[in-house]
Design an enzyme around this catalytic site. Structure first.
Site, PDB file in Angstrom:
ATOM      1  N   ASP A 129       0.915  -1.411   0.072  1.00 18.54           N
ATOM      2  CA  ASP A 129      -0.062   0.018  -0.044  1.00 18.54           C
ATOM      3  C   ASP A 129       0.563   1.170  -0.030  1.00 18.54           C
ATOM      4  OD1 ASP A 129      -2.784  -0.782  -0.267  1.00 18.54           O
ATOM      5  OD2 ASP A 129      -2.586  -1.659   1.898  1.00 18.54           O
ATOM      6  N   ASP A 160      -6.549  -5.262  -4.079  1.00 21.40           N
ATOM      7  CA  ASP A 160      -6.432  -3.926  -3.715  1.00 21.40           C
ATOM      8  C   ASP A 160      -5.324  -3.325  -4.567  1.00 21.40           C
ATOM      9  OD1 ASP A 160      -7.553  -5.443  -1.686  1.00 21.40           O
ATOM     10  OD2 ASP A 160      -7.504  -3.750  -0.247  1.00 21.40           O
TER      11      ASP A 160
END
Length: 409
Positions: free
Chosen positions: A132, A190
């Site tokens: 991320d 994601d």
């Protein structure tokens, strides 16, 4: 509504649904827009404008002080997470976005310094940053560089890109999602958003290797993570030594064969981004297929439950953040399809934004923009709250709808 109920059947049955049926259903929905939702003028009036959005985010910034928010409590006050936490880029990203859209120096003053603050997480040992870093540094360092030409922003952005490259497994063709010995072979949906950091790095360095890694991950995700009906898996497990695919894991979805709505939104938007960066039609086709599933499975108010296969019960929590992400992604698809298709995707995005603006705005007492989001339903965490990434992507979609041209993802 029979079609909608069949969208919530198990995957084995769902696979039998014709892709063309989904297209026909979606087209019918788009063409009946006027009769269902009133005239286009009436719809526009129900979508929040830039001025109102600006005032809401000014209020948020004045209340936020130095906190790094993720989720709100029941009264609408945001928490304060470590800067190493995966959502640390969204609040400063929201500030940079609003500066770019409005020119208001207040937002720039509030946003500056966040990239260096989050960079401090690289000093932790063992390192706890993971895939991320795309979310964390695209919205801070890269935003700052793209808007101001900051050399520090460029340096930190490339540092994060190099770290993401280091998580690439060349045998399996995927970017490792999380840390820990038991997760060395895990990739998650994601990350389709985080690979935009690598496409950016390729552009600013003129080094194709970054983008090649991003596309390798996208290819692997497309092969194993996107089902025939357009739904997606959350976690993909591979043998990290051989690259062999092992299984899908439910993760934040209802189960291994479910359709976690925010994961579908990440994929919809992520493949649209990959298509824009590379020109590969397979990525655009994937984005459209995922979008058609997402839209066909929405409930009446166009904001999804947390999983499209969680049973379809009305009492199941909604996820306004998934709706906001999808709306922004639909506008990316609109920009890439032929003229005859554009109206369908734009209207779909506007119907979502209309619902969010009408039914899901946070109260005046809240620090947030949106409410009624779901963080992690299987773990019972952050249910019916505000989530900072929901706020960011809602603002981003509103900005795009109002002509914002810069693209960070």
């Amino acid at each position: 509504m029979a079609f909608l109920s069949c969208c919530r059947t198990p995957f084995v049955q769902q696979n039998n649904i014709s892709f063309h049926c989904i297209m026909i259903f979606l087209l019918a929905e788009a063409l009946s827009f006027v009769s269902k939702g009133g005239s286009q003028t009436e719809t526009v009036q129900h979508i929040i404008g830039i001025d109102e959005l600006e005032q809401r985010i000014i209020k948020m910034a004045k209340q936020m002080e130095l906190r790094s928010p993720h989720a709100s409590n029941s009264s609408g006050r945001y928490d304060d997470m470590p800067v190493s936490w995966w959502t640390s880029g969204f609040y400063p990203g929201l500030l940079w976005l609003m500066h770019d859209v409005t020119g208001n120096a207040f937002f720039k003053n509030q946003a500056e310094g966040w990239s260096r603050k989050i960079e401090e997480a690289f000093q932790e040992h063992p390192i706890i940053l993971h895939h991320d870093v795309g979310f964390q540094f695209l919205l801070t360092a890269v935003m700052e560089y793209e808007q101001t030409g900051s050399e520090d922003g460029l340096r930190i952005g490339l540092k994060a890109a190099n770290y993401l490259v280091g998580r690439f497994n060349p045998v399996g063709g995927f970017i490792k999602a999380w840390n820990g010995d038991d997760k060395k072979g895990w990739a998650i949906i994601d990350c389709m958003m985080n690979i935009s950091l690598l496409y950016w790095a390729s552009r600013v360095t003129n080094d194709p290797s970054y983008g090649q890694i991003a596309s390798a991950h996208a290819d692997t995700t497309l092969q194993w993570g996107v089902r025939n009906d357009g739904s997606t898996s959350h976690i993909l497990s591979f043998n990290p030594h051989t690259g062999e695919f092992i299984e899908s894991i439910g993760g934040q979805g209802y189960g291994p064969d479910s359709a976690w709505s925010r994961g579908n939104a990440w994929a919809l938007y992520g493949f649209a981004n990959a298509s824009r960066h590379t020109g590969k039609r397979a990525y655009l086709h994937a984005a459209k297929r995922i979008a058609h599933f997402f839209l066909a499975a929405l409930p009446e108010d166009n904001v999804p439950h947390w999983d499209f296969r969680c049973g379809g019960e009305e009492e199941e929590p909604r996820d306004s953040s998934a709706a906001a992400i999808a709306a922004s992604g639909l506008l990316e698809i609109e920009a890439q399809v032929p003229q005859r298709e554009k109206r369908m995707y734009r209207r779909a995005a506007e119907k979502i934004l209309q619902s969010l603006s009408t039914h899901y705005l946070a109260s005046d007492e809240s620090e947030a923009v949106l409410t009624k989001a779901t963080g992690n339903a299987p773990q019972g965490r952050d249910i019916n709250v505000s989530l900072i990434y929901g706020d960011y992507f809602f603002a981003e979609a509103i900005a795009k709808r109002n002509g914002w041209q810069r693209r960070i993802f």
